[in-house]
Scaffold this motif. Structure first.
Motif, PDB file in Angstrom:
ATOM      1  N   PHE A 163       0.850  -1.199   0.000  1.00 31.48           N
ATOM      2  CA  PHE A 163       0.000   0.000   0.000  1.00 31.48           C
ATOM      3  C   PHE A 163       0.881   1.243   0.000  1.00 31.48           C
ATOM      4  CE2 PHE A 163      -3.272  -2.928   1.249  1.00 31.48           C
ATOM      5  CZ  PHE A 163      -4.455  -2.339   0.834  1.00 31.48           C
ATOM      6  N   ASP A 164       1.893   1.268   0.853  1.00 32.50           N
ATOM      7  CA  ASP A 164       2.763   2.433   0.973  1.00 32.50           C
ATOM      8  C   ASP A 164       3.516   2.712  -0.327  1.00 32.50           C
ATOM      9  OD1 ASP A 164       1.860   2.561   3.586  1.00 32.50           O
ATOM     10  OD2 ASP A 164       3.689   1.687   4.438  1.00 32.50           O
ATOM     11  N   ARG A 165       4.077   1.675  -0.950  1.00 28.99           N
ATOM     12  CA  ARG A 165       4.834   1.867  -2.205  1.00 28.99           C
ATOM     13  C   ARG A 165       3.949   2.385  -3.331  1.00 28.99           C
ATOM     14  NH1 ARG A 165       7.289  -3.027  -0.626  1.00 28.99           N
ATOM     15  NH2 ARG A 165       6.112  -4.224  -2.157  1.00 28.99           N
ATOM     16  N   ASN A 166       2.659   2.073  -3.277  1.00 25.33           N
ATOM     17  CA  ASN A 166       1.727   2.517  -4.307  1.00 25.33           C
ATOM     18  C   ASN A 166       0.965   3.781  -3.918  1.00 25.33           C
ATOM     19  OD1 ASN A 166       1.616   0.563  -6.673  1.00 25.33           O
ATOM     20  ND2 ASN A 166       1.648  -0.824  -4.921  1.00 25.33           N
ATOM     21  N   ASN A 167       1.344   4.391  -2.785  1.00 25.18           N
ATOM     22  CA  ASN A 167       0.680   5.604  -2.300  1.00 25.18           C
ATOM     23  C   ASN A 167      -0.832   5.418  -2.155  1.00 25.18           C
ATOM     24  OD1 ASN A 167       3.079   7.187  -2.160  1.00 25.18           O
ATOM     25  ND2 ASN A 167       3.019   7.291  -4.393  1.00 25.18           N
ATOM     26  N   LEU A 168      -1.243   4.250  -1.674  1.00 27.59           N
ATOM     27  CA  LEU A 168      -2.651   3.962  -1.426  1.00 27.59           C
ATOM     28  C   LEU A 168      -2.923   4.085   0.069  1.00 27.59           C
ATOM     29  CD1 LEU A 168      -3.072   0.860  -3.754  1.00 27.59           C
ATOM     30  CD2 LEU A 168      -3.753   3.227  -4.214  1.00 27.59           C
ATOM     31  N   SER A 169      -4.095   4.564   0.397  1.00 26.07           N
ATOM     32  CA  SER A 169      -4.439   4.810   1.796  1.00 26.07           C
ATOM     33  C   SER A 169      -4.591   3.519   2.586  1.00 26.07           C
ATOM     34  CB  SER A 169      -5.746   5.598   1.875  1.00 26.07           C
ATOM     35  OG  SER A 169      -6.145   5.737   3.222  1.00 26.07           O
ATOM     36  N   ARG A 170      -3.903   3.456   3.722  1.00 31.61           N
ATOM     37  CA  ARG A 170      -4.124   2.362   4.678  1.00 31.61           C
ATOM     38  C   ARG A 170      -5.118   2.804   5.752  1.00 31.61           C
ATOM     39  NH1 ARG A 170       0.417   0.260   7.701  1.00 31.61           N
ATOM     40  NH2 ARG A 170       1.821   1.910   7.076  1.00 31.61           N
ATOM     41  N   LYS A 171      -5.455   4.101   5.775  1.00 30.36           N
ATOM     42  CA  LYS A 171      -6.398   4.612   6.773  1.00 30.36           C
ATOM     43  C   LYS A 171      -7.798   4.036   6.565  1.00 30.36           C
ATOM     44  CE  LYS A 171      -3.994   8.954   7.442  1.00 30.36           C
ATOM     45  NZ  LYS A 171      -4.049  10.398   7.301  1.00 30.36           N
ATOM     46  N   MET A 172      -8.114   3.667   5.339  1.00 31.08           N
ATOM     47  CA  MET A 172      -9.438   3.141   5.024  1.00 31.08           C
ATOM     48  C   MET A 172      -9.551   1.643   5.304  1.00 31.08           C
ATOM     49  SD  MET A 172     -10.723   5.951   4.228  1.00 31.08           S
ATOM     50  CE  MET A 172     -12.322   5.643   3.563  1.00 31.08           C
ATOM     51  N   LEU A 173      -8.441   0.978   5.586  1.00 29.73           N
ATOM     52  CA  LEU A 173      -8.468  -0.452   5.891  1.00 29.73           C
ATOM     53  C   LEU A 173      -9.028  -0.683   7.283  1.00 29.73           C
ATOM     54  CD1 LEU A 173      -4.951  -1.634   4.653  1.00 29.73           C
ATOM     55  CD2 LEU A 173      -7.159  -2.267   3.660  1.00 29.73           C
TER      56      LEU A 173
END
Length: 189
Positions: A167-177
């Motif tokens: 998620f981090d490498r793809n700049n995707l939000s982990r806050k929504m998980l």
């Protein structure tokens, strides 16, 4: 913009996914390369995910992928109602949607409600974790789905750390998980 057409677009896209973000779908930096569908087949347990209507109020979510003659693989999603404790299933299949070496698929649910959407495997080691992501553009925003899958309900923390790094490498939000309830699960067929 008139609120009614916007609501209809939001409702129609809500069948597919429930986490809206402003703007177009983000560009992901990596998708699993040299995807080996045979190693991906089998049972995957949903440990974390973005909110989705079709899994709301459900626990013990797992997906079983099997070989298929007419598709990349067949799928059987099974879960249990948190209050009713009744089983719920969704069946379908996946087709290749990108280059042969990429894990960009199109998922086709055939029951209980027909649905088609992207299914990108951003990363997997095939044995302990997989990160699945989907994004659909809708006028002025995008709607995303994401799952962190493991092979075992008692997954190692290292598998979750590797999934989060994707998620981090793809700049995707982990806050929504959010973490799914995988306790006191029935044994599915």
């Amino acid at each position: 913009m008139n609120a009614f057409p916007f609501f209809v677009i939001l409702l129609a896209s809500g069948i597919q996914a429930q986490v809206p973000f402003l703007g177009k779908c983000p560009v992901v930096n990596e998708v699993q390369q040299n995807f080996d569908v045979n190693r991906y087949l089998g049972t995957w347990i949903a440990i974390e995910k973005y909110f989705t209507i079709f899994e709301a109020g459900r626990k013990c979510v797992e997906a079983v992928y099997t070989a298929s003659d007419n598709a990349t693989f067949s799928l059987h999603n099974q879960m249990t109602g948190m209050i009713t404790h009744k089983p719920f299933t969704m069946d379908g299949y996946a087709l290749a949607a990108g280059l042969p070496s990429e894990a960009k698929l199109s998922i086709h649910f055939t029951s209980p409600v027909p649905f088609v959407g992207p299914y990108w495997i951003l990363g997997t080691d095939y044995d302990s974790y997989a990160v699945v992501w989907s994004c659909t553009n809708v006028i002025g925003f995008n709607i995303q789905l994401a799952w962190v899958l493991t092979r075992d309900r008692n997954y190692p923390q290292e598998a979750l750390d590797k999934a989060h790094a994707i998620f981090d490498r793809n700049n995707l939000s982990r806050k929504m998980l959010y973490k799914l309830d995988q306790t006191n699960c029935p044994k599915y067929n």
